[in-house]
Design a protein around this motif. Sequence first.
Motif, PDB file in Angstrom:
ATOM      1  N   ILE A  42       1.140  -1.273  -0.113  1.00 26.01           N
ATOM      2  CA  ILE A  42       0.063  -0.404  -0.209  1.00 26.01           C
ATOM      3  C   ILE A  42       0.782   1.021  -0.501  1.00 26.01           C
ATOM      4  N   VAL A  43       2.180   1.207   1.212  1.00 30.26           N
ATOM      5  CA  VAL A  43       2.720   2.092   0.984  1.00 30.26           C
ATOM      6  C   VAL A  43       2.958   2.406  -0.175  1.00 30.26           C
ATOM      7  N   TYR A  44       3.829   1.222  -0.840  1.00 25.17           N
ATOM      8  CA  TYR A  44       4.239   1.185  -2.297  1.00 25.17           C
ATOM      9  C   TYR A  44       3.509   2.005  -3.592  1.00 25.17           C
ATOM     10  N   GLY A  45       1.748   2.248  -3.510  1.00 19.57           N
ATOM     11  CA  GLY A  45       1.227   2.504  -4.421  1.00 19.57           C
ATOM     12  C   GLY A  45       0.859   3.917  -4.054  1.00 19.57           C
ATOM     13  N   LEU A  46       0.189   3.984  -3.246  1.00 14.59           N
ATOM     14  CA  LEU A  46       0.333   5.422  -2.800  1.00 14.59           C
ATOM     15  C   LEU A  46       1.315   6.340  -3.488  1.00 14.59           C
ATOM     16  N   LEU A  47       2.911   5.712  -2.841  1.00 10.44           N
ATOM     17  CA  LEU A  47       3.517   6.656  -3.360  1.00 10.44           C
ATOM     18  C   LEU A  47       4.205   6.902  -5.007  1.00 10.44           C
ATOM     19  N   PHE A  48       3.753   5.670  -5.257  1.00 12.14           N
ATOM     20  CA  PHE A  48       3.827   6.039  -6.557  1.00 12.14           C
ATOM     21  C   PHE A  48       3.043   6.668  -7.959  1.00 12.14           C
ATOM     22  N   ILE A  49       2.121   6.658  -7.185  1.00 16.96           N
ATOM     23  CA  ILE A  49       0.873   7.930  -8.203  1.00 16.96           C
ATOM     24  C   ILE A  49       0.912   8.631  -7.146  1.00 16.96           C
ATOM     25  N   PHE A  50       1.712   9.259  -6.379  1.00 18.77           N
ATOM     26  CA  PHE A  50       1.969  10.952  -5.373  1.00 18.77           C
ATOM     27  C   PHE A  50       3.283  11.034  -5.814  1.00 18.77           C
ATOM     28  N   LEU A  51       4.267  10.613  -6.781  1.00 17.36           N
ATOM     29  CA  LEU A  51       5.485  11.024  -7.624  1.00 17.36           C
ATOM     30  C   LEU A  51       5.164  10.721  -8.465  1.00 17.36           C
ATOM     31  N   HIS A  52       4.705   9.692  -9.631  1.00 12.02           N
ATOM     32  CA  HIS A  52       4.432  10.092 -10.888  1.00 12.02           C
ATOM     33  C   HIS A  52       3.218  11.122 -11.072  1.00 12.02           C
ATOM     34  N   ASN A  53       2.506  11.361 -10.408  1.00 10.25           N
ATOM     35  CA  ASN A  53       1.153  13.182 -11.151  1.00 10.25           C
ATOM     36  C   ASN A  53       2.485  13.741 -10.409  1.00 10.25           C
ATOM     37  N   ARG A  54       3.833  14.430  -9.373  1.00 11.79           N
ATOM     38  CA  ARG A  54       4.697  15.260  -9.115  1.00 11.79           C
ATOM     39  C   ARG A  54       5.740  15.080 -10.731  1.00 11.79           C
ATOM     40  N   LEU A  55       5.536  14.198 -11.086  1.00  7.07           N
ATOM     41  CA  LEU A  55       6.157  14.383 -12.468  1.00  7.07           C
ATOM     42  C   LEU A  55       5.530  14.558 -13.823  1.00  7.07           C
TER      43      LEU A  55
END
Length: 560
Positions: free
Chosen positions: A161-174
């Motif tokens: 869950i931590v990976y999945g939410l961090l992935f979305i957050f970082l992807h959207n920031r990029l």
Amino acid sequence: MGALPTTQKERWQRGALAGLLAGILASLLMLLLSLTMGSISLPEALGSAIAQSLPLPVFDYLHTLLGGDAKHYLFYIILVGQCLVFALFGGLCNLLADRLNFGQWRDEQGDLNYSVGLMLAFILWLFSGLIFLPLTGSGIFGAQLVTGALNTMFSLAITGIVYGLLFIFLHNRLTWRLLRRTASPDQETAEALESKRIERRSLIRNSLVVLGLGTLGVAAWRFITGSSGGTASTADPQLQSNLLNKYQQKISPPPQPTYGEWQEVPGLSSEVTSNAQFYGVSKNLLSDPSVKGDDWQLMVDGLVSQPFTMSYKELLALPMHKQYESMMCISNEVGGSYMSNALWEGISLKDLLERAGTIKPGATKVVLYAADSYSDSIHLAKALEPTTMVAIKMNGETLPTSHGYPARLLVPGIYGMKHVKWITRIQVVNTDYQGYWQQNGWSDPAPIKMTSRIDTPTYGSKVSAGKQAYIAGVAFSGNKGISQVEVSVDGGKSWQKANLRRPLSALTWVLWELPWQPQAGSYSIVVRATDLQGNVQNPKIAPPLPDGSSGYHTIPITVS
């Protein structure tokens, strides 16, 4: 601000970068949970499976090349690989979000919804529990591990869950970062954007190259310099031939030990090794188990008439005895440091087995199980010897976690891999049980080979001519004692008897020293020992795998 026009390649790169960064943080969380809560560590599970599946010659080569640090290098390599797998999942997710768009997974600006991250976490959770862990021999969701399936399912879910939410957050920031660039009045040219993409790829590639070269560099350095720390000399065939030709296997009657006046020599090992300096080896790549005494229980069962389970408090209430005993790892090279001595306190294994009633006919071995899924066995006759102990104290202190708290086995005369730490179960069996390292090709009987080591002077050191000096070190023969130690300063052509310090028990190493007032020149110092039965240390050079190393510790010295 409109949607971000990107190619499939750019979406892959953006997803992979976000996945890599999120994967690094998720991996750190996984390691934190493993260290603090005993939860699953996927790199540990894979590393253990690789170590056990390696062919014996490959295992021996890597052990010789990298020494005791080999398992740490393996762990770091697997950890890097896990982060790259996270990057792979991130890149694939960003591509499939458009191709398998069940519902609105991406908004008009190109942002991914957090539901995609939760879906990715669920896929990773299933992949880890149903495919990856069974392939490592850990069972579905780690059911075969001490951590258990429920603990594994929970910790994998948290990490995912931590990976999945961090992935979305970082992807959207990029994504937003690129959108701001394209919407800016002074936006960069296509050539400038391409240049920056090349720089990012170059940075990642160069970082991986540096990591790989660093690992190879450390391995090469260990290979070049590792043997200089104190293994038997193989570079001089004449010396080895001379030692073998003059080898006398047994002296009859055995020599009588000479315990003369003792001089404290700087650089000589302490007679008793402190808990902090006592060598430590385990199968675990990163973290050893942290067992809570209040929850711990010891089960004694198998082919006994009255199996029982006791708590740590009940174990402490049993009559205990003390004994000085030295231990040596089977992977110790000649002249190596994996050898130590301590005062232990605990309960005789024989007393615990007697508490379990009558041992049934046909029983041949006693199996010890540990909290880290390690196991090994000893023969029943050895288990019933009075010096075979379940230790709970070390040098007057509660057994440290790194040395097996709450309880560990001590088996005098046998290499350290049989001295199982973090014991949870003692089982009497009628089978030829093969433990963790035996399945990897190491010796099952594992009797300690006699060894001697020069502590001072050190390898390649310079000694002042005409001044009083000492050659000193330790000798050990398991539970057979030491009757004499001999030192040669001319490569085995002549020998002098060293002075011995009376050992603390028949189960410990013996400290030895020889006064020396050398003249200028080059010397090849060799040491050998003889046990109380008259057996002479074997000069034939052998590697640790599979029965323990042998040979004479030999060091060159320059006197000026």
